[in-house]
Write an enzyme that holds these catalytic residues in place. Structure first.
Site, mmCIF file in Angstrom:
data_model
loop_
_atom_site.group_PDB
_atom_site.id
_atom_site.type_symbol
_atom_site.label_atom_id
_atom_site.label_comp_id
_atom_site.label_asym_id
_atom_site.label_seq_id
_atom_site.Cartn_x
_atom_site.Cartn_y
_atom_site.Cartn_z
ATOM 1 N N LEU A 167 23.189 43.175 28.418
ATOM 2 C CA LEU A 167 23.503 43.695 29.746
ATOM 3 C C LEU A 167 23.916 42.533 30.642
ATOM 4 O O LEU A 167 23.251 41.494 30.661
ATOM 5 C CB LEU A 167 22.283 44.385 30.365
ATOM 6 N N ASP A 168 25.005 42.712 31.393
ATOM 7 C CA ASP A 168 25.434 41.693 32.347
ATOM 8 C C ASP A 168 24.376 41.514 33.433
ATOM 9 O O ASP A 168 23.593 42.435 33.703
ATOM 10 C CB ASP A 168 26.755 42.093 33.003
ATOM 11 N N PRO A 169 24.360 40.353 34.104
ATOM 12 C CA PRO A 169 23.355 40.125 35.156
ATOM 13 C C PRO A 169 23.355 41.196 36.255
ATOM 14 O O PRO A 169 22.284 41.537 36.768
ATOM 15 C CB PRO A 169 23.746 38.750 35.711
ATOM 16 N N MET A 170 24.523 41.743 36.616
ATOM 17 C CA MET A 170 24.537 42.737 37.695
ATOM 18 C C MET A 170 23.981 44.084 37.254
ATOM 19 O O MET A 170 23.671 44.935 38.083
ATOM 20 C CB MET A 170 25.953 42.918 38.257
ATOM 21 N N ALA A 171 23.861 44.313 35.951
ATOM 22 C CA ALA A 171 23.416 45.601 35.427
ATOM 23 C C ALA A 171 21.897 45.671 35.337
ATOM 24 O O ALA A 171 21.219 44.661 35.164
ATOM 25 C CB ALA A 171 24.032 45.851 34.060
#
Length: 290
Positions: A38-42
């Site tokens: 998962l990307d950091p913003m997710a």
């Protein structure tokens, strides 16, 4: 030592590797890995595999995933989400009905061009490293499957939440970008929450704070393979299984099976063919009948 699957509700700004590093300290176990970055913003479901369960992580990455994504129309960025630099803005004159009308174009078998800001390698270089250096390279399209897109609600001016059920390898921010292109106003992703991965749901997830407080449960390894039938072995079959040998098992149908020992311990995910079970992956330790 701890062994099992821990479903983490990942917080925003944390990377998936950050989560694993934190858990190594909390659980005092170095064998920890995750499935489905998962990307950091997710935020949302991040299956984490602990101890002997790390052998199962490769199977978890292949399944479908479900997301709640926020689509922001009228803005394009270099990362295809709101963490990036704005590269274009256009007025939005799109109705909810028009948005609903284009969504079917983005379901089914699709060819998707990965974003430059991704971990995919081209000629041995990570795309995000090239992007940060100001370079853009041609990326081959990859086949993905989007099984369903539902428009849930309008949450702001030109901003909508979507529920997306899709295959491994789907970039949801690229879907948002492409939907914006189809509507003629551009778009990007302003929020992302994964609600299902590898068959595990957000209802099963715990936060890192809960883990720190001891409020968590390690799920057994075989929960990942619940879709496959179970097969209990007799003592002779179990000895062969634990020795790494094929197990004769007449009368079964072709396919994958969960194998269990006489004491109910999960031993193996095995493939049955022509009367014989052969291990795809073993999950037992050194204990067991001699």
């Amino acid at each position: 030592m701890p062994t099992g699957i821990l479903i983490i509700d990942k917080e925003k700004t944390w990377t998936s590797m950050d989560v694993c590093a934190k858990l190594r300290g909390l659980l005092r176990e170095r064998r920890i890995g995750h499935a489905g970055t998962l990307d950091p913003m997710a935020t949302g479901v991040l299956p984490v595999f602990v101890g002997r369960a790390t052998r199962a992580a490769e199977f978890a990455e292949k399944g479908d995933k479900e997301y709640i994504a926020t689509l922001l129309l009228g803005r394009e960025t270099n990362t295809q989400d709101t963490t990036g630099e704005t590269v274009g803005e256009r007025p939005v004159h799109v109705t909810e009905a028009q948005l609903r009308a284009v969504l079917p174009q983005f379901t089914g078998e699709l060819q998707q061009i990965p974003p430059m800001y991704s971990a995919i390698k081209v000629n041995g270089k990570r795309l995000y490293a090239l992007a940060r250096a100001g370079r853009e390279v041609e990326r081959p399209a990859r086949q993905i499957t989007v099984r369903q897109i539902d428009l849930l609600e309008r949450v702001g001016e030109g901003e909508y939440t979507l529920r997306i059920l899709c295959s491994k390898g789907t970039y949801v921010r690229t879907l948002c970008h492409d939907i914006g292109q189809a509507l003629g106003c551009g778009g990007c992703m302003s929020g992302l929450r994964r609600t299902m991965a590898a068959g595990f749901t957000i209802g099963q997830a715990v936060t890192l704070r809960q883990v720190q407080q001891g409020d968590y449960t390690l799920l057994p390894i075989d929960t990942l393979f619940a879709q496959y039938p179970a097969c209990s072995l007799n003592p002779a079959q179990e000895r062969r299984c634990r020795a790494g040998a094929a197990v004769e098992a007449p009368g079964l149908s072709e396919g994958l099976y969960r194998l269990y020992g006489a004491d109910g311990a999960f031993l193996s995910l095995s493939q049955w063919e022509a009367g014989v079970l052969r291990a795809r992956k073993n999950f037992f330790g050194g204990e067991g009948p001699s």
